[in-house]
Design a protein around this motif. Sequence first.
Motif, PDB file in Angstrom:
ATOM      1  N   ARG A 114      13.533 -23.559  -5.982  1.00  0.00           N
ATOM      2  CA  ARG A 114      12.931 -24.035  -7.238  1.00  0.00           C
ATOM      3  C   ARG A 114      11.690 -23.217  -7.575  1.00  0.00           C
ATOM      4  N   GLN A 115      10.867 -22.930  -6.569  1.00  0.00           N
ATOM      5  CA  GLN A 115       9.647 -22.163  -6.806  1.00  0.00           C
ATOM      6  C   GLN A 115       9.947 -20.691  -7.078  1.00  0.00           C
ATOM      7  N   GLU A 116      10.990 -20.172  -6.436  1.00  0.00           N
ATOM      8  CA  GLU A 116      11.383 -18.786  -6.709  1.00  0.00           C
ATOM      9  C   GLU A 116      11.873 -18.649  -8.146  1.00  0.00           C
ATOM     10  N   GLU A 117      12.592 -19.644  -8.628  1.00  0.00           N
ATOM     11  CA  GLU A 117      13.054 -19.626 -10.020  1.00  0.00           C
ATOM     12  C   GLU A 117      11.876 -19.637 -10.981  1.00  0.00           C
ATOM     13  N   GLN A 118      10.856 -20.455 -10.665  1.00  0.00           N
ATOM     14  CA  GLN A 118       9.648 -20.493 -11.495  1.00  0.00           C
ATOM     15  C   GLN A 118       8.950 -19.134 -11.479  1.00  0.00           C
ATOM     16  N   LEU A 119       8.916 -18.507 -10.305  1.00  0.00           N
ATOM     17  CA  LEU A 119       8.294 -17.186 -10.166  1.00  0.00           C
ATOM     18  C   LEU A 119       8.988 -16.152 -11.044  1.00  0.00           C
ATOM     19  N   LEU A 120      10.326 -16.112 -10.981  1.00  0.00           N
ATOM     20  CA  LEU A 120      11.069 -15.111 -11.743  1.00  0.00           C
ATOM     21  C   LEU A 120      10.883 -15.297 -13.241  1.00  0.00           C
ATOM     22  N   GLN A 121      10.733 -16.549 -13.675  1.00  0.00           N
ATOM     23  CA  GLN A 121      10.429 -16.808 -15.088  1.00  0.00           C
ATOM     24  C   GLN A 121       9.023 -16.328 -15.427  1.00  0.00           C
ATOM     25  N   LEU A 122       8.094 -16.513 -14.478  1.00  0.00           N
ATOM     26  CA  LEU A 122       6.702 -16.121 -14.685  1.00  0.00           C
ATOM     27  C   LEU A 122       6.557 -14.614 -14.885  1.00  0.00           C
ATOM     28  N   VAL A 123       7.320 -13.825 -14.112  1.00  0.00           N
ATOM     29  CA  VAL A 123       7.143 -12.366 -14.165  1.00  0.00           C
ATOM     30  C   VAL A 123       8.081 -11.688 -15.165  1.00  0.00           C
ATOM     31  N   GLU A 124       8.972 -12.454 -15.780  1.00  0.00           N
ATOM     32  CA  GLU A 124       9.899 -11.867 -16.737  1.00  0.00           C
ATOM     33  C   GLU A 124       9.129 -11.193 -17.881  1.00  0.00           C
ATOM     34  N   GLY A 125       9.436  -9.956 -18.126  1.00  0.00           N
ATOM     35  CA  GLY A 125       8.760  -9.210 -19.185  1.00  0.00           C
ATOM     36  C   GLY A 125       7.438  -8.595 -18.759  1.00  0.00           C
ATOM     37  N   GLN A 126       6.969  -8.918 -17.554  1.00  0.00           N
ATOM     38  CA  GLN A 126       5.711  -8.353 -17.063  1.00  0.00           C
ATOM     39  C   GLN A 126       5.948  -6.941 -16.517  1.00  0.00           C
ATOM     40  N   PRO A 127       4.985  -6.014 -16.695  1.00  0.00           N
ATOM     41  CA  PRO A 127       5.150  -4.659 -16.156  1.00  0.00           C
ATOM     42  C   PRO A 127       4.993  -4.650 -14.636  1.00  0.00           C
ATOM     43  N   GLU A 128       5.630  -3.682 -13.991  1.00  0.00           N
ATOM     44  CA  GLU A 128       5.459  -3.515 -12.545  1.00  0.00           C
ATOM     45  C   GLU A 128       4.127  -2.821 -12.266  1.00  0.00           C
ATOM     46  N   ALA A 129       3.459  -3.293 -11.221  1.00  0.00           N
ATOM     47  CA  ALA A 129       2.266  -2.588 -10.762  1.00  0.00           C
ATOM     48  C   ALA A 129       2.716  -1.340 -10.012  1.00  0.00           C
ATOM     49  N   GLU A 130       2.013  -0.229 -10.197  1.00  0.00           N
ATOM     50  CA  GLU A 130       2.407   1.032  -9.567  1.00  0.00           C
ATOM     51  C   GLU A 130       1.514   1.319  -8.375  1.00  0.00           C
ATOM     52  N   TYR A 131       2.148   1.471  -7.207  1.00  0.00           N
ATOM     53  CA  TYR A 131       1.421   1.786  -5.973  1.00  0.00           C
ATOM     54  C   TYR A 131       2.096   2.979  -5.308  1.00  0.00           C
ATOM     55  N   TYR A 132       1.303   3.960  -4.917  1.00  0.00           N
ATOM     56  CA  TYR A 132       1.871   5.169  -4.319  1.00  0.00           C
ATOM     57  C   TYR A 132       2.261   4.909  -2.864  1.00  0.00           C
ATOM     58  N   MET A 133       3.465   5.357  -2.509  1.00  0.00           N
ATOM     59  CA  MET A 133       3.924   5.300  -1.124  1.00  0.00           C
ATOM     60  C   MET A 133       4.736   6.552  -0.834  1.00  0.00           C
ATOM     61  N   ASP A 134       4.532   7.141   0.351  1.00  0.00           N
ATOM     62  CA  ASP A 134       5.364   8.261   0.795  1.00  0.00           C
ATOM     63  C   ASP A 134       6.486   7.667   1.639  1.00  0.00           C
ATOM     64  N   TYR A 135       7.593   7.311   0.989  1.00  0.00           N
ATOM     65  CA  TYR A 135       8.670   6.604   1.683  1.00  0.00           C
ATOM     66  C   TYR A 135       9.385   7.476   2.709  1.00  0.00           C
ATOM     67  N   LEU A 136       9.423   8.790   2.491  1.00  0.00           N
ATOM     68  CA  LEU A 136      10.061   9.666   3.470  1.00  0.00           C
ATOM     69  C   LEU A 136       9.307   9.635   4.791  1.00  0.00           C
ATOM     70  N   GLU A 137       7.979   9.614   4.694  1.00  0.00           N
ATOM     71  CA  GLU A 137       7.150   9.577   5.898  1.00  0.00           C
ATOM     72  C   GLU A 137       7.340   8.254   6.645  1.00  0.00           C
ATOM     73  N   CYS A 138       7.650   7.207   5.889  1.00  0.00           N
ATOM     74  CA  CYS A 138       7.787   5.870   6.485  1.00  0.00           C
ATOM     75  C   CYS A 138       9.246   5.492   6.765  1.00  0.00           C
ATOM     76  N   GLU A 139      10.152   6.474   6.655  1.00  0.00           N
ATOM     77  CA  GLU A 139      11.579   6.169   6.796  1.00  0.00           C
ATOM     78  C   GLU A 139      11.861   5.513   8.142  1.00  0.00           C
ATOM     79  N   LYS A 140      12.662   4.465   8.098  1.00  0.00           N
ATOM     80  CA  LYS A 140      12.893   3.634   9.280  1.00  0.00           C
ATOM     81  C   LYS A 140      14.166   4.041  10.008  1.00  0.00           C
TER      82      LYS A 140
END
Length: 252
Positions: A114-140
Amino acid sequence: MLHMKDIWVNWFEGEENSYNVCEFFEWKKSDKIELLDQVTVVKINSTLLDYIENTLQELPEELLADVYRQSFARQKSERTPLDYCFIGTDGLRAIVVDTIGYHTPIRKSKMVPRQEEQLLQLVEGQPEAEYYMDYLECEKEYHILSPEPCLMLGLIRKEKQLKQLLFMALDQLYSEAALAEVRYWYTEWAPEKYHAIQFMDFEEVWQGLYDEIKEGWSEKHESYCYAMIKGQPFFEKLWELQFEEEKRKTKK
């Protein structure tokens, strides 16, 4: 920033794989469920969300700065700020994180539907925050003690934990057993291959056994796991923990 109030969490601590952070329907009465007074919400891309769910590596500094002391726990009448606690979502799924003061996602929780559904409604239409990550360096890299998520697909909580116990027993077999013992255990799993197994070397036997066992989970897997760990106190204790709740239900 966006925030949500009164969020229920079931913390899974020190888990690097998302399949060990159980969905709401797998929560147990014996789990320690907490209520957070307020949690800040960060909309991020799916790649970063995957990274948070499936590693214990450092989070982007900018993300940590954005969420610093924006979330609160309540103990009795006292409202306590949490250094780095947040809900991360890509608009389709979500994870709650608390670093307990570190810079890595130490504690993770899935959300109540129920709370996850409320969350997804809350962020609908909101822009993504941009954070830099070097994913190749962190490859698992996955391995037998940290299996690939695809090997856990479709399994319930008990099955996933028993499967990881079986993998621990197999890893010990590889490290400590002689060829004759590994041949024995492969024959126990696949008796129809007895004659072929006698002509295999150690690596062929162990790899053949692992390749056949690693897919799915069944009653055969469960009984085989119990046979492998029987007589080993540490493994037996881990086995018993998976059945304690079932025993309590039966007694009622």
